[in-house]
Scaffold this motif. Structure first.
Motif, PDB file in Angstrom:
ATOM      1  N   ALA A 126       0.809  -1.223   0.000  1.00 37.75           N
ATOM      2  CA  ALA A 126       0.000   0.000   0.000  1.00 37.75           C
ATOM      3  C   ALA A 126       0.840   1.269   0.000  1.00 37.75           C
ATOM      4  N   LEU A 127       2.164   1.142   0.207  1.00 39.76           N
ATOM      5  CA  LEU A 127       3.011   2.319   0.347  1.00 39.76           C
ATOM      6  C   LEU A 127       3.987   2.464  -0.816  1.00 39.76           C
ATOM      7  N   SER A 128       4.338   3.708  -1.107  1.00 38.83           N
ATOM      8  CA  SER A 128       5.357   3.991  -2.117  1.00 38.83           C
ATOM      9  C   SER A 128       6.340   4.996  -1.545  1.00 38.83           C
ATOM     10  N   GLN A 129       7.534   5.020  -2.088  1.00 36.77           N
ATOM     11  CA  GLN A 129       8.566   5.944  -1.617  1.00 36.77           C
ATOM     12  C   GLN A 129       9.167   6.682  -2.808  1.00 36.77           C
ATOM     13  N   GLN A 130       9.419   7.970  -2.613  1.00 37.28           N
ATOM     14  CA  GLN A 130      10.036   8.784  -3.653  1.00 37.28           C
ATOM     15  C   GLN A 130      11.234   9.504  -3.054  1.00 37.28           C
ATOM     16  N   PRO A 131      12.405   9.380  -3.664  1.00 36.74           N
ATOM     17  CA  PRO A 131      13.588  10.066  -3.136  1.00 36.74           C
ATOM     18  C   PRO A 131      13.438  11.577  -3.222  1.00 36.74           C
ATOM     19  N   LEU A 132      13.936  12.261  -2.212  1.00 37.96           N
ATOM     20  CA  LEU A 132      13.841  13.717  -2.162  1.00 37.96           C
ATOM     21  C   LEU A 132      15.202  14.377  -2.337  1.00 37.96           C
ATOM     22  N   PHE A 133      16.099  14.178  -1.370  1.00 38.17           N
ATOM     23  CA  PHE A 133      17.414  14.799  -1.416  1.00 38.17           C
ATOM     24  C   PHE A 133      18.338  14.061  -0.453  1.00 38.17           C
ATOM     25  N   GLU A 134      19.634  14.331  -0.569  1.00 40.29           N
ATOM     26  CA  GLU A 134      20.634  13.787   0.356  1.00 40.29           C
ATOM     27  C   GLU A 134      21.135  14.902   1.258  1.00 40.29           C
ATOM     28  N   ASP A 135      21.415  14.566   2.510  1.00 45.17           N
ATOM     29  CA  ASP A 135      22.111  15.523   3.369  1.00 45.17           C
ATOM     30  C   ASP A 135      23.316  14.829   4.008  1.00 45.17           C
ATOM     31  N   GLU A 136      24.272  15.638   4.451  1.00 43.37           N
ATOM     32  CA  GLU A 136      25.510  15.088   4.993  1.00 43.37           C
ATOM     33  C   GLU A 136      25.471  15.081   6.515  1.00 43.37           C
ATOM     34  N   MET A 137      25.884  13.942   7.092  1.00 41.48           N
ATOM     35  CA  MET A 137      26.013  13.809   8.537  1.00 41.48           C
ATOM     36  C   MET A 137      27.446  14.152   8.927  1.00 41.48           C
ATOM     37  N   ILE A 138      27.598  14.985   9.953  1.00 44.78           N
ATOM     38  CA  ILE A 138      28.933  15.416  10.380  1.00 44.78           C
ATOM     39  C   ILE A 138      29.123  15.155  11.868  1.00 44.78           C
ATOM     40  N   ALA A 139      30.370  15.110  12.299  1.00 44.94           N
ATOM     41  CA  ALA A 139      30.687  14.995  13.720  1.00 44.94           C
ATOM     42  C   ALA A 139      30.771  16.396  14.310  1.00 44.94           C
ATOM     43  N   VAL A 140      30.136  16.599  15.461  1.00 51.98           N
ATOM     44  CA  VAL A 140      30.181  17.886  16.155  1.00 51.98           C
ATOM     45  C   VAL A 140      30.856  17.676  17.498  1.00 51.98           C
ATOM     46  N   THR A 141      31.866  18.479  17.779  1.00 53.63           N
ATOM     47  CA  THR A 141      32.625  18.375  19.023  1.00 53.63           C
ATOM     48  C   THR A 141      32.798  19.768  19.628  1.00 53.63           C
ATOM     49  N   SER A 142      33.373  19.800  20.817  1.00 53.34           N
ATOM     50  CA  SER A 142      33.735  21.102  21.383  1.00 53.34           C
ATOM     51  C   SER A 142      34.891  21.672  20.566  1.00 53.34           C
ATOM     52  N   ALA A 143      35.083  22.976  20.669  1.00 49.96           N
ATOM     53  CA  ALA A 143      36.138  23.644  19.896  1.00 49.96           C
ATOM     54  C   ALA A 143      37.529  23.194  20.323  1.00 49.96           C
ATOM     55  N   HIS A 144      37.639  22.582  21.499  1.00 49.28           N
ATOM     56  CA  HIS A 144      38.942  22.164  22.016  1.00 49.28           C
ATOM     57  C   HIS A 144      39.225  20.680  21.768  1.00 49.28           C
ATOM     58  N   HIS A 145      38.326  19.997  21.132  1.00 50.85           N
ATOM     59  CA  HIS A 145      38.495  18.560  20.888  1.00 50.85           C
ATOM     60  C   HIS A 145      39.574  18.341  19.819  1.00 50.85           C
ATOM     61  N   PRO A 146      40.353  17.253  19.936  1.00 55.01           N
ATOM     62  CA  PRO A 146      41.399  16.973  18.925  1.00 55.01           C
ATOM     63  C   PRO A 146      40.876  16.896  17.495  1.00 55.01           C
ATOM     64  N   TRP A 147      39.616  16.497  17.304  1.00 50.93           N
ATOM     65  CA  TRP A 147      39.080  16.415  15.947  1.00 50.93           C
ATOM     66  C   TRP A 147      38.947  17.785  15.289  1.00 50.93           C
ATOM     67  N   SER A 148      38.920  18.849  16.090  1.00 52.27           N
ATOM     68  CA  SER A 148      38.676  20.177  15.531  1.00 52.27           C
ATOM     69  C   SER A 148      39.759  20.617  14.554  1.00 52.27           C
ATOM     70  N   SER A 149      40.937  20.020  14.647  1.00 48.02           N
ATOM     71  CA  SER A 149      42.042  20.392  13.756  1.00 48.02           C
ATOM     72  C   SER A 149      42.175  19.439  12.566  1.00 48.02           C
ATOM     73  N   ARG A 150      41.273  18.494  12.443  1.00 50.37           N
ATOM     74  CA  ARG A 150      41.371  17.497  11.372  1.00 50.37           C
ATOM     75  C   ARG A 150      40.359  17.778  10.275  1.00 50.37           C
ATOM     76  N   SER A 151      40.710  17.407   9.047  1.00 51.55           N
ATOM     77  CA  SER A 151      39.810  17.628   7.916  1.00 51.55           C
ATOM     78  C   SER A 151      38.717  16.558   7.849  1.00 51.55           C
ATOM     79  N   TYR A 152      39.031  15.358   8.377  1.00 51.89           N
ATOM     80  CA  TYR A 152      38.020  14.292   8.418  1.00 51.89           C
ATOM     81  C   TYR A 152      38.422  13.250   9.453  1.00 51.89           C
TER      82      TYR A 152
END
Length: 326
Positions: free
Chosen positions: A182-208
């Motif tokens: 009874a159901l159908s699905q239609q693709p809409l768009f993609e969004d990107e998931m990112i990591a969020v940390t404090s500004a002092h976290h070691p990841w803050s200086s990395r590109s990925y």
């Protein structure tokens, strides 16, 4: 050679089965009871939902099971669970009752000269921050069509769609949806998931970062990702990621963000959802893997929903992502 007596017995059994099928009467109230028991787990709660007495609901279930020639539910310590026959009846009940509800709505829309209502939900609470802008655009095109946000369907929109209590759901996880005719699905768009940390976290200086980088981290996510829930919802992580600790909280995005800002852990969320918090400072964003971690959004609706304003609603959703902050 098969003896005539055996053939006669087989013919009698076949005719008997056909007569039994012809005399089987399953009506809308029976289907509503099956659906209610499956959804609520007991005759008592199903009777309350249907505004029946428990004795009336029990009597109807007993007569129904006599007609189909066997039990429809297993009685367990955790309530009533449909067996194979009950599950088959439940699927048909969802489809038929949903079709009936949709038919009534379409007739009402035609009688009211184009007036109608779009009942929608999203599996992600953060979408309710940007939906109002899109809904305003929709109302300029269809001023006689109301928008109803069915917030209680956020956690699991599928039953609401099948029961005809929802017209469209915004979803990112549609595994197994093909089993619902009874159901159908239609693709809409993609969004990107990112990591969020404090500004002092070691990841803050990395590109990925990649999956292995989560092994020493405390991941803070919404309660909807609680691994003990049934059915469990996959964590928003790259394949193979195993955080040192996972905490789920029954709180808003603001609550999760403030814990991250205080260096109590890290989180993962959509880039557009994080953008306004990143602008306030004290936080950092990091891409997940070199290519980024992306998810696809879908509009899920009933196949039999025909109003033209639903098609326009879908087209507006498709153009929505371009207007979101990133």
């Amino acid at each position: 050679m098969v003896k005539r007596g055996v053939l006669q017995v087989q013919r009698i059994l076949f005719i008997s089965g056909m007569r039994r099928f012809d005399t089987m009467h399953i009506d809308i109230d029976d289907l509503a009871l099956i659906r209610a028991i499956c959804e609520h787990g007991s005759v008592t709660r199903a009777a309350e939902a249907l505004h029946l007495t428990q004795s009336a609901a029990s009597w109807r279930l007993k007569k129904l099971e006599q007609q189909v020639g066997g039990a429809l539910f297993q009685r367990t310590g955790r309530g009533m669970k449909p067996n194979a026959m009950g599950e088959r009846c439940f699927r048909s009940a969802q489809r038929i009752l949903g079709d009936l509800a949709s038919l009534k709505r379409d007739i009402a829309t035609l009688q009211e000269g184009g007036h109608g209502t779009v009942r929608m939900a999203s599996e992600c609470y953060t979408t309710y921050h940007w939906l109002p802008k899109m809904l305003t655009s929709f109302r300029t095109v269809h001023p006689n069509v109301d928008i109803e946000l069915v917030v209680e369907a956020t956690e699991d929109p599928i039953p609401f769609l099948l029961n005809g209590r929802l017209d469209v759901a915004l979803m990112t996880k549609v595994a197994g949806l093909s089993s619902y005719e009874a159901l159908s699905q239609q693709p809409l768009f993609e969004d990107e998931m990112i990591a969020v940390t404090s500004a002092h976290h070691p990841w803050s200086s990395r590109s990925y970062i990649d999956a292995s980088d989560f092994s020493d981290e405390h991941l803070i996510v919404y309660q909807r990702y609680d691994l003990e829930r049934e059915p469990p919802r996959p964590l928003p992580l790259p394949q193979g990621a195993k955080p040192k600790k996972i905490s789920t909280f029954p709180m808003t995005t603001e609550g999760v963000i403030e814990l991250v800002r205080a260096s109590m852990g890290v989180t993962v969320m959509a880039s557009w959802a994080a953008s306004s918090y990143l602008e306030k400072g004290g936080l950092s964003r990091t891409r997940i893997t070199t290519e980024g971690m992306w998810r696809m959004w879908y509009a899920v609706r009933r196949e039999d929903e025909t109003p033209t304003y639903l098609d326009d609603f879908h087209r507006l959703l498709q153009t929505l992502y371009a207007a979101l902050p990133h």
